[in-house]
Design an enzyme around this catalytic site. Structure first.
Site, PDB file in Angstrom:
ATOM      1  N   GLN A 129       0.861  -1.193   0.000  1.00 54.20           N
ATOM      2  CA  GLN A 129       0.000   0.000   0.000  1.00 54.20           C
ATOM      3  C   GLN A 129       0.892   1.237   0.000  1.00 54.20           C
ATOM      4  OE1 GLN A 129      -1.933   0.705   3.707  1.00 54.20           O
ATOM      5  NE2 GLN A 129      -3.598   1.896   2.844  1.00 54.20           N
ATOM      6  N   SER A 132       0.876   6.653   2.295  1.00 53.76           N
ATOM      7  CA  SER A 132       1.480   7.649   3.198  1.00 53.76           C
ATOM      8  C   SER A 132       2.767   8.227   2.640  1.00 53.76           C
ATOM      9  CB  SER A 132       1.800   7.006   4.551  1.00 53.76           C
ATOM     10  OG  SER A 132       0.655   6.437   5.100  1.00 53.76           O
ATOM     11  N   SER A 164       4.265  -1.076   4.372  1.00 51.96           N
ATOM     12  CA  SER A 164       4.371  -2.358   5.079  1.00 51.96           C
ATOM     13  C   SER A 164       4.614  -3.503   4.107  1.00 51.96           C
ATOM     14  CB  SER A 164       3.074  -2.677   5.823  1.00 51.96           C
ATOM     15  OG  SER A 164       2.736  -1.672   6.713  1.00 51.96           O
ATOM     16  N   GLU A 247      -9.820  -1.066   5.366  1.00 51.76           N
ATOM     17  CA  GLU A 247      -8.661  -1.302   6.241  1.00 51.76           C
ATOM     18  C   GLU A 247      -9.102  -1.200   7.701  1.00 51.76           C
ATOM     19  OE1 GLU A 247      -5.293   1.237   5.491  1.00 51.76           O
ATOM     20  OE2 GLU A 247      -4.060   0.204   6.984  1.00 51.76           O
ATOM     21  N   SER A 368      -5.294   7.436  12.611  1.00 51.00           N
ATOM     22  CA  SER A 368      -4.998   7.416  14.050  1.00 51.00           C
ATOM     23  C   SER A 368      -6.281   7.620  14.863  1.00 51.00           C
ATOM     24  CB  SER A 368      -3.996   8.523  14.385  1.00 51.00           C
ATOM     25  OG  SER A 368      -4.617   9.774  14.196  1.00 51.00           O
ATOM     26  N   GLU A 370      -7.000   9.912  16.871  1.00 53.75           N
ATOM     27  CA  GLU A 370      -7.474  11.308  16.850  1.00 53.75           C
ATOM     28  C   GLU A 370      -8.234  11.599  15.560  1.00 53.75           C
ATOM     29  OE1 GLU A 370      -4.376  10.380  17.624  1.00 53.75           O
ATOM     30  OE2 GLU A 370      -4.374  10.806  19.769  1.00 53.75           O
TER      31      GLU A 370
END
Ligand SMILES: Cc1cc2nc3c(=O)[nH]c(=O)nc-3n(C[C@H](O)[C@H](O)[C@H](O)COP(=O)(O)OP(=O)(O)OC[C@H]3O[C@@H](n4cnc5c(N)ncnc54)[C@H](O)[C@@H]3O)c2cc1C
Length: 400
Positions: A129, A132, A164, A247, A368, A370
């Site tokens: 993937q 990011s 990853s 995900e 995340s 948050e």
């Protein structure tokens, strides 16, 4: 028998159980020695193939592409039965089955589905993937990797991070900016990248454990044929959100095997079951697990009807990993561990260490805590939106 099953579900559970007893026999117990990474990846491929032959790899996918055409509840039942074994599942399998595969089925054209879905189910294609970036993590839409049209191809340049297991990936899903004149969410396009393409350089990121599960990925003049674009040009944000929802939902299955039953077993072994405080914690986490299971049924049912999971997937992930971190920390307290950590690969004993470390990472990965809380506040509770000074501003006019 699970007393919460309907008669049909009980039959499915029994079938899955006897299939696993035969086909996953070698994974009944933890491996006596940790696998090398190569050995693990080879086993992950073979386990996917084995499951796909019995149509357990992707229970919700249509039979025409190699799935079972089953129900969300069957999916959850199989996951819970499979979770009793030390099978070689992990990010390298999940990236294909939970992220790339469903996205291909939703947005792919017949040629893309034909080329890529079945080999993914069978473990012949493993996925990475590439979303990011150093400046585009939580704020994914701020990513800077550029894809420029060149006839029937796209030329891609940029840097990704936290990729990853990309060093084992055959293909990757990639989000890149195709129109910097548009506001940041609007000028992105989603691609399928053959990881053998020239111009891809992977640099392993060394973790404190000594392992390297992640990579920095440098893309220099990488050519992607337009036939490997998924969805419309500049419509990549919606495609990526579909992937991320899956995900979050997939992650919420949290196949770590560490749950309220683990605490029960540890407490029983330590003679602590008479302690009211311990019993209260077990009941608390058991109640959360039942809520999560029902939430997962609901969300999977919505997904299988073609409705979006929306913020429910965020809720599921948020609660799952918070609970896992608290629960595994408590397990370590009960066991009397203080600051010693196993390598997380070999024994059931290590499972609580691994769950503790993993849960911390998973409170970041794929959105995340948050960011998910913001999403829930805005989309589920209807609270005022966070101020967005970049809203509607062309990406190339933003100050960075
Ligand atoms: C185990 C793991 C595996 C991963 N695998 C992949 C992968 O395969 N491919 C891939 O593309 N990415 C992967 N990632 C990256 C992951 O998606 C990002 O780490 C995540 O999106 C957060 O981005 P960041 O790391 O840049 O943190 P940042 O965005 O820099 O965030 C840092 C902190 O600031 C907080 N924060 C940021 N913005 C806000 C806000 N608006 N309001 C409140 N708080 C905020 C965050 O919650 C976080 O606590 C992986 C990450 C992990 C941990």
């Amino acid at each position: 028998m699970d007393f919460l099953d309907t008669p049909d579900e009980a039959i499915f559970r029994e079938q899955a159980r006897s299939w696993l007893a035969e086909c996953a026999a070698e994974y009944r117990n933890p491996p006596s020695e940790p696998y090398s990474e190569e050995e693990f990846v080879g086993r992950a491929r073979r386990w996917l193939k084995c499951k796909s032959e019995a149509r357990y790899s992707a229970i919700l996918w249509p039979e025409a592409v190699g799935g079972r055409g089953g129900t969300p509840i069957q999916q959850v039942i199989f996951e819970s039965e499979e979770g009793r074994y030390y099978v070689p599942n992990g990010p390298i399998s999940n990236l294909g089955i939970r992220l790339a595969g469903p996205t291909l089925l939703q947005y792919g054209n017949p040629d893309q589905i034909e080329r890529l879905v079945r080999p993914t189910l069978q473990g012949d294609i493993l996925w990475g993937q590439l979303f990011s970036e150093p400046a585009g993590g939580s704020d994914l839409a701020a990513l800077q990797t550029r894809a420029v049209r060149d006839g029937s191809n796209w030329i891609v340049n940029g840097q990704k991070i936290w990729s990853s297991w990309a060093h084992h990936a055959d293909w990757a899903i990639l989000l890149a900016r195709t129109d910097p004149k548009q506001p940041k969410h609007k000028g992105l396009t989603f691609f399928l990248l053959d990881m053998k393409s020239p111009g891809i350089e992977l640099r392993p990121i060394r973790q404190i454990s000594g392992k390297s599960d992640f990579n920095e990925t440098f893309l220099t003049d990488v050519v992607i044929p337009d036939s490997n674009r998924l969805g419309a040009v500049n419509a990549g944000w919606d495609v990526a959100m579909f992937t991320l929802t899956n995900e979050r939902l997939g992650g919420a299955a949290a196949d770590t095997g560490v749950d309220s039953r683990t605490i029960y077993r540890i407490a029983r072994a330590a003679g602590l079951l008479d302690n009211a405080g311990v019993r209260e914690r077990i009941a608390h986490w058991f109640a959360i697990e039942q809520g999560l299971k029902n939430l997962r049924y609901r969300v999977l049912t919505k997904v299988s009807k073609g409705e979006g999971a929306g913020p429910m997937a965020a809720l599921s992930k948020l609660v799952t990993y918070r609970k896992l971190q608290e629960l595994s920390a408590y397990a370590m307290d009960l066991k009397g561990y203080s600051g010693s950590f196993g390598d997380g690969d070999a024994s059931a004993e290590d499972a609580v260490f691994e769950a503790y470390i993993w849960s911390a990472a998973m409170r970041l990965a794929g959105g995340s805590d948050e960011i998910l809380s913001n999403q829930l506040a805005e989309r589920l509770l209807g609270l005022p939106r966070e101020a967005r000074s970049d809203k509607g501003v062309p990406f190339d006019q933003l100050t960075r």
